[in-house]
Design a protein around this motif. Structure first.
Motif, mmCIF file in Angstrom:
data_model
loop_
_atom_site.group_PDB
_atom_site.id
_atom_site.type_symbol
_atom_site.label_atom_id
_atom_site.label_comp_id
_atom_site.label_asym_id
_atom_site.label_seq_id
_atom_site.Cartn_x
_atom_site.Cartn_y
_atom_site.Cartn_z
ATOM 1 N N ASN A 32 16.735 20.662 58.790
ATOM 2 C CA ASN A 32 17.208 20.760 60.173
ATOM 3 C C ASN A 32 16.848 22.093 60.805
ATOM 4 O O ASN A 32 16.482 22.157 61.995
ATOM 5 C CB ASN A 32 18.719 20.546 60.223
ATOM 6 N N GLN A 33 16.959 23.177 60.040
ATOM 7 C CA GLN A 33 16.629 24.491 60.575
ATOM 8 C C GLN A 33 15.146 24.594 60.916
ATOM 9 O O GLN A 33 14.775 25.149 61.954
ATOM 10 C CB GLN A 33 17.005 25.579 59.567
ATOM 11 N N VAL A 34 14.299 24.062 60.054
ATOM 12 C CA VAL A 34 12.860 24.132 60.292
ATOM 13 C C VAL A 34 12.486 23.313 61.526
ATOM 14 O O VAL A 34 11.724 23.775 62.384
ATOM 15 C CB VAL A 34 12.082 23.650 59.054
ATOM 16 N N GLN A 35 13.023 22.121 61.651
ATOM 17 C CA GLN A 35 12.692 21.314 62.821
ATOM 18 C C GLN A 35 13.232 21.926 64.111
ATOM 19 O O GLN A 35 12.545 21.961 65.131
ATOM 20 C CB GLN A 35 13.212 19.892 62.649
ATOM 21 N N SER A 36 14.452 22.440 64.068
ATOM 22 C CA SER A 36 15.048 22.986 65.287
ATOM 23 C C SER A 36 14.416 24.307 65.706
ATOM 24 O O SER A 36 14.462 24.674 66.883
ATOM 25 C CB SER A 36 16.561 23.172 65.104
ATOM 26 N N ARG A 37 13.817 25.013 64.762
ATOM 27 C CA ARG A 37 13.192 26.308 65.054
ATOM 28 C C ARG A 37 11.664 26.220 65.085
ATOM 29 O O ARG A 37 10.972 27.232 64.985
ATOM 30 C CB ARG A 37 13.620 27.354 64.012
ATOM 31 N N ARG A 38 11.146 25.040 65.246
ATOM 32 C CA ARG A 38 9.695 24.852 65.142
ATOM 33 C C ARG A 38 8.920 25.709 66.142
ATOM 34 O O ARG A 38 7.899 26.325 65.806
ATOM 35 C CB ARG A 38 9.369 23.364 65.343
ATOM 36 N N SER A 39 9.385 25.784 67.387
ATOM 37 C CA SER A 39 8.671 26.582 68.388
ATOM 38 C C SER A 39 8.772 28.075 68.101
ATOM 39 O O SER A 39 7.914 28.853 68.521
ATOM 40 C CB SER A 39 9.201 26.270 69.788
ATOM 41 N N TRP A 40 9.825 28.482 67.373
ATOM 42 C CA TRP A 40 9.977 29.885 66.949
ATOM 43 C C TRP A 40 9.036 30.189 65.784
ATOM 44 O O TRP A 40 8.463 31.271 65.711
ATOM 45 C CB TRP A 40 11.427 30.122 66.544
ATOM 46 N N ILE A 41 8.853 29.228 64.917
ATOM 47 C CA ILE A 41 7.985 29.420 63.747
ATOM 48 C C ILE A 41 6.533 29.578 64.172
ATOM 49 O O ILE A 41 5.820 30.469 63.708
ATOM 50 C CB ILE A 41 8.128 28.228 62.778
ATOM 51 N N SER A 42 6.076 28.726 65.069
ATOM 52 C CA SER A 42 4.679 28.731 65.506
ATOM 53 C C SER A 42 4.562 27.933 66.791
ATOM 54 O O SER A 42 5.445 27.124 67.121
ATOM 55 C CB SER A 42 3.789 28.107 64.426
ATOM 56 N N GLY A 64 8.961 22.261 45.483
ATOM 57 C CA GLY A 64 10.041 21.408 45.032
ATOM 58 C C GLY A 64 9.839 19.989 45.527
ATOM 59 O O GLY A 64 8.731 19.436 45.463
ATOM 60 N N THR A 65 10.886 19.403 46.066
ATOM 61 C CA THR A 65 10.784 18.025 46.550
ATOM 62 C C THR A 65 10.261 17.929 47.984
ATOM 63 O O THR A 65 10.043 16.832 48.488
ATOM 64 C CB THR A 65 12.150 17.324 46.447
ATOM 65 N N GLY A 66 10.075 19.089 48.656
ATOM 66 C CA GLY A 66 9.353 19.094 49.925
ATOM 67 C C GLY A 66 10.169 19.033 51.196
ATOM 68 O O GLY A 66 9.774 18.362 52.155
ATOM 69 N N ALA A 67 11.264 19.770 51.279
ATOM 70 C CA ALA A 67 12.089 19.740 52.493
ATOM 71 C C ALA A 67 11.331 20.260 53.709
ATOM 72 O O ALA A 67 11.372 19.655 54.791
ATOM 73 C CB ALA A 67 13.370 20.552 52.285
ATOM 74 N N VAL A 68 10.626 21.383 53.551
ATOM 75 C CA VAL A 68 9.869 21.939 54.673
ATOM 76 C C VAL A 68 8.696 21.026 55.021
ATOM 77 O O VAL A 68 8.410 20.768 56.199
ATOM 78 C CB VAL A 68 9.373 23.358 54.339
ATOM 79 N N SER A 69 8.011 20.527 54.010
ATOM 80 C CA SER A 69 6.876 19.629 54.240
ATOM 81 C C SER A 69 7.294 18.402 55.044
ATOM 82 O O SER A 69 6.619 18.009 56.007
ATOM 83 C CB SER A 69 6.290 19.176 52.900
ATOM 84 N N SER A 70 8.409 17.792 54.670
ATOM 85 C CA SER A 70 8.890 16.600 55.370
ATOM 86 C C SER A 70 9.276 16.908 56.808
ATOM 87 O O SER A 70 9.048 16.098 57.711
ATOM 88 C CB SER A 70 10.092 16.002 54.637
ATOM 89 N N ALA A 71 9.853 18.095 57.022
ATOM 90 C CA ALA A 71 10.268 18.476 58.371
ATOM 91 C C ALA A 71 9.076 18.680 59.297
ATOM 92 O O ALA A 71 9.147 18.368 60.494
ATOM 93 C CB ALA A 71 11.111 19.748 58.316
ATOM 94 N N LEU A 72 7.965 19.192 58.758
ATOM 95 C CA LEU A 72 6.819 19.536 59.599
ATOM 96 C C LEU A 72 5.717 18.485 59.607
ATOM 97 O O LEU A 72 4.833 18.522 60.468
ATOM 98 C CB LEU A 72 6.233 20.877 59.138
ATOM 99 N N ALA A 73 5.746 17.555 58.680
ATOM 100 C CA ALA A 73 4.674 16.562 58.574
ATOM 101 C C ALA A 73 4.401 15.803 59.879
ATOM 102 O O ALA A 73 3.234 15.512 60.179
ATOM 103 C CB ALA A 73 4.984 15.584 57.446
ATOM 104 N N PRO A 74 5.425 15.469 60.685
ATOM 105 C CA PRO A 74 5.125 14.726 61.923
ATOM 106 C C PRO A 74 4.301 15.508 62.939
ATOM 107 O O PRO A 74 3.735 14.909 63.860
ATOM 108 C CB PRO A 74 6.517 14.419 62.496
#
Length: 241
Positions: A32-42, A64-74
Motif C-alpha cells: 500500500n505504501q509503495v502504490q500510494s507513494r508512486r509519484s514520490w518514488i519516481s 522475497g515473495t515480491g510485495a514491491v514487485s506486485s505493487a509496481l507491476a501494473p
C-alpha cells in the motif's frame, strides 16, 4: 556466497512457504505504501508523460515473495526479482502467476554481492533499471555500503533507488526482535537505519540526488508461531546522478 549470506539463505528457505501468511500485515503495508507513494518514488511509469521509454524496468533485490514487485507491476513493462533463497523465488514466481503478472514479472536465484556475480544474472537484461528496490532486507546485508554501491550500478543514469526498512531505536524495544524471534535475529546485521545513515549510504553509492526519508507512522506487526512484535519502518529514495 559469504557465510552470513548463506545463513540468510538457509533461514529464508525455511520461512518461504509460510511467509505471506506470517507477515501479511507487513507485506500489505509495504504494498500500500509503495502504490500510494508512486509519484514520490519516481515520475517514470507507463501511465505518465515522462514514462515514454521503450521499456520501463524494475529490479527488486532480496525480493522475497515480491510485495514491491506486485505493487509496481501494473505501471512498468518488466519486473525482475532476485533473491539468494530458491524457495522465496518459487513463492515469488507463484505470486506473479496468481496476480496475473507472470508475463512481465519473473524471479531469479542469485547473489549480486558475490565476489564474482553469476553469469545467469549478469546479462544486459539485468542492467539499466529505472528503479531498484530493496524492501525489509537491507538490515540483513553484511555490508550495506557495498550493497547499495552494487545495486546503484544496476540503475540507468537518473534511475531511482527505493529502500524500505526498520527505524532504529524506535519507541518499541530495539532488542525485542532478538527475544521474540532469535533465529531471525541471527540473520540481522544492522538494527535499523536513521535518515542520516541512509543519506551517507546513498551518497557513497553515487545516489545523491532527490534523497528523501519518510517514517511510516503506523507500526507494522511481525507475527510467527504465536508471537508478535511491532516495529516502525521507513521508506527512502535516492536518484543515481
Amino acid at each position: 556466497m559469504s557465510t552470513f549470506t548463506e545463513l540468510n539463505r538457509q533461514y529464508f528457505d525455511k520461512q518461504a512457504s509460510s511467509y505471506n501468511g506470517d507477515f501479511r500485515n507487513v507485506l500489505e503495508t509495504i504494498y500500500n505504501q509503495v502504490q500510494s507513494r508512486r509519484s514520490w518514488i519516481s515520475d517514470i511509469w507507463n501511465d505518465t508523460e515522462t514514462g515514454k521509454d521503450p521499456e520501463i524496468k524494475v529490479l527488486e533485490y532480496a525480493c522475497g515473495t515480491g510485495a514491491v514487485s506486485s505493487a509496481l507491476a501494473p505501471f512498468v513493462d518488466k519486473v525482475v526479482g532476485i533473491d539468494v533463497s530458491e524457495e522465496m523465488i518459487k513463492q515469488y514466481n507463484s505470486n506473479a502467476k496468481e496476480t496475473g503478472f507472470a508475463g512481465k514479472m519473473a524471479g531469479y536465484v542469485g547473489d549480486l554481492f558475490a565476489e564474482s556475480v553469476p553469469a545467469e544474472i549478469s546479462g544486459p537484461e539485468f542492467q539499466d533499471f529505472d528503479l531498484v528496490a530493496v524492501s525489509m532486507a537491507l538490515h540483513h546485508f553484511d555490508k550495506p555500503e557495498f550493497a547499495l554501491k552494487r545495486l546503484g550500478e544496476r540503475l540507468k543514469k537518473g534511475g531511482m533507488c527505493l529502500i524500505i526498512d526498520l527505524v532504529p531505536e524506535d519507541k518499541h524495544s530495539p532488542h525485542a526482535m532478538g527475544h521474540a524471534f532469535p533465529e531471525a535475529n541471527a540473520t540481522i546485521r544492522t538494527h535499523g537505519f536513521t535518515a542520516e545513515h541512509m543519506q551517507k549510504l546513498f551518497e557513497s553509492a553515487g545516489l545523491s540526488h532527490k534523497v528523501d526519508y519518510c517514517v511510516i507512522e503506523e507500526p507494522v506487526v511481525f507475527r510467527k508461531e504465536g508471537k508478535e512484535i511491532s516495529k516502525t519502518i521507513f521508506i527512502a529514495r535516492a536518484q543515481r546522478t
